[in-house]
Structures are given as C-alpha cells and as structure tokens.
Design a protein around this motif. Structure first.
Motif, PDB file in Angstrom:
ATOM      1  N   UNK A  59     119.404 102.884  35.837  1.00 23.83           N
ATOM      2  CA  UNK A  59     118.118 102.662  35.118  1.00 23.83           C
ATOM      3  C   UNK A  59     117.565 104.007  34.925  1.00 23.83           C
ATOM      4  N   UNK A  60     117.044 104.199  33.632  1.00 20.62           N
ATOM      5  CA  UNK A  60     116.376 105.573  33.357  1.00 20.62           C
ATOM      6  C   UNK A  60     114.929 105.396  33.711  1.00 20.62           C
ATOM      7  N   UNK A  61     114.293 104.434  33.772  1.00 16.35           N
ATOM      8  CA  UNK A  61     112.892 104.279  34.009  1.00 16.35           C
ATOM      9  C   UNK A  61     112.705 103.722  35.350  1.00 16.35           C
ATOM     10  N   UNK A  62     112.806 104.390  36.395  1.00 15.75           N
ATOM     11  CA  UNK A  62     112.468 103.780  37.918  1.00 15.75           C
ATOM     12  C   UNK A  62     111.078 104.130  38.336  1.00 15.75           C
ATOM     13  N   UNK A  63     110.521 103.232  39.241  1.00 13.68           N
ATOM     14  CA  UNK A  63     109.198 103.518  39.667  1.00 13.68           C
ATOM     15  C   UNK A  63     108.834 104.847  40.120  1.00 13.68           C
ATOM     16  N   UNK A  77     116.800 110.580  34.821  1.00  9.34           N
ATOM     17  CA  UNK A  77     117.640 111.882  34.466  1.00  9.34           C
ATOM     18  C   UNK A  77     117.158 112.820  35.844  1.00  9.34           C
ATOM     19  N   UNK A  78     116.091 112.832  36.423  1.00 13.37           N
ATOM     20  CA  UNK A  78     115.721 113.595  37.767  1.00 13.37           C
ATOM     21  C   UNK A  78     116.589 113.144  38.895  1.00 13.37           C
ATOM     22  N   UNK A  79     116.979 111.797  38.820  1.00 10.97           N
ATOM     23  CA  UNK A  79     117.971 111.180  39.936  1.00 10.97           C
ATOM     24  C   UNK A  79     119.235 111.926  39.737  1.00 10.97           C
ATOM     25  N   UNK A  80     119.750 111.819  38.478  1.00 12.94           N
ATOM     26  CA  UNK A  80     121.096 112.511  38.013  1.00 12.94           C
ATOM     27  C   UNK A  80     121.129 113.874  38.383  1.00 12.94           C
ATOM     28  N   UNK A  81     120.110 114.854  37.813  1.00 10.50           N
ATOM     29  CA  UNK A  81     120.142 116.079  38.454  1.00 10.50           C
ATOM     30  C   UNK A  81     119.956 116.689  39.792  1.00 10.50           C
ATOM     31  N   UNK A  82     119.351 115.720  40.781  1.00 10.85           N
ATOM     32  CA  UNK A  82     119.245 115.683  42.086  1.00 10.85           C
ATOM     33  C   UNK A  82     120.600 115.503  42.649  1.00 10.85           C
ATOM     34  N   UNK A  83     121.383 114.666  42.035  1.00 14.66           N
ATOM     35  CA  UNK A  83     122.596 114.391  42.454  1.00 14.66           C
ATOM     36  C   UNK A  83     123.679 115.398  42.330  1.00 14.66           C
ATOM     37  N   UNK A  84     123.512 115.952  41.157  1.00 13.17           N
ATOM     38  CA  UNK A  84     124.434 117.302  40.910  1.00 13.17           C
ATOM     39  C   UNK A  84     124.121 118.357  41.732  1.00 13.17           C
ATOM     40  N   UNK A 134     121.482 103.368  31.848  1.00 15.37           N
ATOM     41  CA  UNK A 134     121.189 101.991  31.354  1.00 15.37           C
ATOM     42  C   UNK A 134     119.689 102.242  30.929  1.00 15.37           C
ATOM     43  N   UNK A 135     119.517 102.064  29.737  1.00 11.98           N
ATOM     44  CA  UNK A 135     118.008 102.323  29.273  1.00 11.98           C
ATOM     45  C   UNK A 135     117.808 101.623  27.758  1.00 11.98           C
ATOM     46  N   UNK A 136     116.470 101.650  27.607  1.00 13.11           N
ATOM     47  CA  UNK A 136     115.996 100.941  26.426  1.00 13.11           C
ATOM     48  C   UNK A 136     115.708 102.245  25.405  1.00 13.11           C
ATOM     49  N   UNK A 137     115.553 103.317  26.021  1.00 13.72           N
ATOM     50  CA  UNK A 137     115.067 104.502  25.263  1.00 13.72           C
ATOM     51  C   UNK A 137     116.558 105.135  24.301  1.00 13.72           C
ATOM     52  N   UNK A 138     115.966 105.403  23.029  1.00 13.93           N
ATOM     53  CA  UNK A 138     116.792 105.739  22.149  1.00 13.93           C
ATOM     54  C   UNK A 138     116.645 106.914  21.753  1.00 13.93           C
ATOM     55  N   UNK A 139     115.811 107.685  22.055  1.00 13.18           N
ATOM     56  CA  UNK A 139     115.564 109.113  21.628  1.00 13.18           C
ATOM     57  C   UNK A 139     116.540 110.127  21.873  1.00 13.18           C
ATOM     58  N   UNK A 157     120.734 113.587  24.902  1.00 12.85           N
ATOM     59  CA  UNK A 157     121.365 114.798  25.075  1.00 12.85           C
ATOM     60  C   UNK A 157     121.130 115.122  26.395  1.00 12.85           C
ATOM     61  N   UNK A 158     119.969 115.094  27.010  1.00 10.73           N
ATOM     62  CA  UNK A 158     119.658 115.204  28.310  1.00 10.73           C
ATOM     63  C   UNK A 158     120.304 114.476  29.493  1.00 10.73           C
ATOM     64  N   UNK A 159     120.701 113.348  28.999  1.00 10.12           N
ATOM     65  CA  UNK A 159     121.642 112.525  29.882  1.00 10.12           C
ATOM     66  C   UNK A 159     123.067 113.058  30.213  1.00 10.12           C
ATOM     67  N   UNK A 160     123.452 113.530  28.897  1.00 11.97           N
ATOM     68  CA  UNK A 160     124.749 114.221  28.940  1.00 11.97           C
ATOM     69  C   UNK A 160     124.791 115.361  29.738  1.00 11.97           C
ATOM     70  N   UNK A 161     123.826 116.207  29.614  1.00 12.62           N
ATOM     71  CA  UNK A 161     123.814 117.335  30.244  1.00 12.62           C
ATOM     72  C   UNK A 161     123.729 117.415  31.670  1.00 12.62           C
ATOM     73  N   UNK A 162     123.054 116.128  32.290  1.00 10.74           N
ATOM     74  CA  UNK A 162     122.836 115.902  33.482  1.00 10.74           C
ATOM     75  C   UNK A 162     124.091 115.214  34.259  1.00 10.74           C
ATOM     76  N   UNK A 163     125.362 114.870  33.419  1.00  9.10           N
ATOM     77  CA  UNK A 163     126.545 114.359  33.843  1.00  9.10           C
ATOM     78  C   UNK A 163     126.800 112.985  33.698  1.00  9.10           C
TER      79      UNK A 163
END
Length: 244
Positions: free
Chosen positions: A71-75, A80-87, A98-103, A108-114
């Motif tokens: 989920x992209x919107x965690x408390x 995206x930050x979690x994804x970047x820290x994983x990498x 999994x997100x409701x965000x459509x921007x 693009x940032x999600x793809x870049x984060x893996x």
C-alpha cells in the motif's frame, strides 16, 4: 510446515507479504491470494517500518519473502520510501504497488523504485488475479534463466507482465453452470435474484449466490437491494452492459 497450493509445476510457492494498514482491505488481499495457485500469504503488517523489519528478518533464511503487496499510503512511511529503503538495503524482493493514487509522477516514481506492477484501487478479483498471475509467469521465467541470459529471454520475461491471462474460477464453481448464470442475466429483461437463478437452473440458492457474487466481484454484474418484496430482504443482480 510444507507450502500449500502448488500450481502443478513442482516449483516453490511465491511467498507474499501484505503491507496494508486497513484490516478489512488487508484481509481481502489475503483472501484473494488464497484463491490463486502458486502463492502463499506469509503475513500482514500495517506499517512501512514493520515491513522493512519483516523482510530483513527472513532475507537470509531458506524462506525469504519473494513479493510485497505494498500500500502506498501507510501511517508512518510512504510506500515509495519503503521501496527505496528496500533497494538501498540490497533487498531484491519484488513489489506490487496497491494505491488509489493515479498521478503520473507517482506512477513513474514507483517504477523507478523497483515496482513491477501497479494496482489502482478499487479493483476486482479478476484484475488482481491477472496482475498476480502475470507476475508469477515473470518470476518463474527469470528463475529459469542462468546468470547469463539473452535479450529474447529478457524480453519474454518482461512481456509476461503485460500478457492477458485466463483467470481460473474459484474452487467449487463450474464453467458450464457459470455460463448458464451469465446467459440468464444477459437474456433477462430485468434484474434477477439468487432464488430466481435457483428456479431456472435447478441449483441450490447458496450456490446460485456464489456464482452471482463471483460475477459482481469480477466486474461483470451489478448488485442492488430488491425493495418491496415480502419476507426476508434479497439482492438482485443484472448484467453489466458495456459502453459503446
């Protein structure tokens, strides 16, 4: 404990961590996973920090996490930050956002984060299954390759992420009966109830309701309450007409 739900290939199940802070949504994702061969739900966490900790704990074990439904919107952290820290930590665990965000910039940032797949809420089981089964093919194709691979091998692996797949019916549902329910919904000039399906097809009411709810869940039928009928309230179902 042995893995459950093999897809008939003799390969190990894909181990999936659900990262979602809404309990009802998290349970739905786990339920969806349980309906797909080749996947095993290994746990649910509600924060980004908990996700990083869980992945780290099992990374060097014999049963690491293969895939995160993120989920992209965690408390505490954005997905995206979690994804970047994983990498940054060297974890190669795949991620489906999994997100409701459509921007577009977030995508693009999600793809870049893996992130390998992107699911936009709300979605049906059919959409979820298609993304997960495509990922399963991608995961297995890459697992079949040696350290040195060809361009065509890589092209085939990544193409599997975009290929449409036939989503299997849930256990207990039959293609022939489903076709009968669909024909009745399409041919009826008005919404029908599970009781009416029972009368026309000669199946149990609870069975009829399972088929109808499956069609609603897959986005093919619409459900609405039926008002004015005596006795216990009942839902009615209609075929979802396609625009154009």
């Amino acid at each position: 404990m042995p893995d459950a739900g093999k897809a008939g290939t003799g390969e190990a199940d894909i181990r999936v961590l659900v990262v979602e802070d809404e309990p009802i949504v998290a349970d739905a994702h786990a339920l969806y996973l349980g309906r797909l061969d080749g996947f095993v739900h290994v746990g649910t966490v509600g924060t980004g920090q908990a996700a990083l900790q869980r992945i780290s704990e099992v990374a060097a074990s014999a049963e690491p996490i293969d895939l995160v439904l993120m989920d992209m919107n965690l408390p505490d952290l954005h997905g995206l930050d979690v994804s970047r820290r994983m990498r940054a930590a060297g974890f190669t665990t795949d991620i489906i956002a999994i997100t409701a965000v459509r921007e577009l910039n977030v995508v693009r940032s999600a793809v870049a984060a893996g992130v390998v797949q992107y699911l936009i809420k709300p979605f049906t089981f059919a959409t979820f299954a298609e993304k997960l089964l495509n990922y399963r093919d991608f995961h297995r194709r890459l697992g079949e390759q040696s350290d040195i691979t060809s361009q065509s091998d890589l092209d085939l692996a990544f193409a599997s992420l975009r290929t449409r797949v036939d989503v299997p019916l849930p256990k207990g549902l039959a293609e022939q009966t489903l076709a009968g329910v669909i024909d009745l919904l399409k041919s009826s000039g008005r919404p029908v109830s599970a009781t009416e399906i029972t009368e026309h097809l000669g199946i149990a009411r609870v069975t009829a309701r399972r088929y109808l709810e499956y069609l609603v869940d897959s986005g093919s039928a619409l459900r609405s309450p039926r008002y004015g009928a005596p006795g216990r309230p009942e839902n009615e179902y209609s075929w979802k007409r396609r625009k154009g």
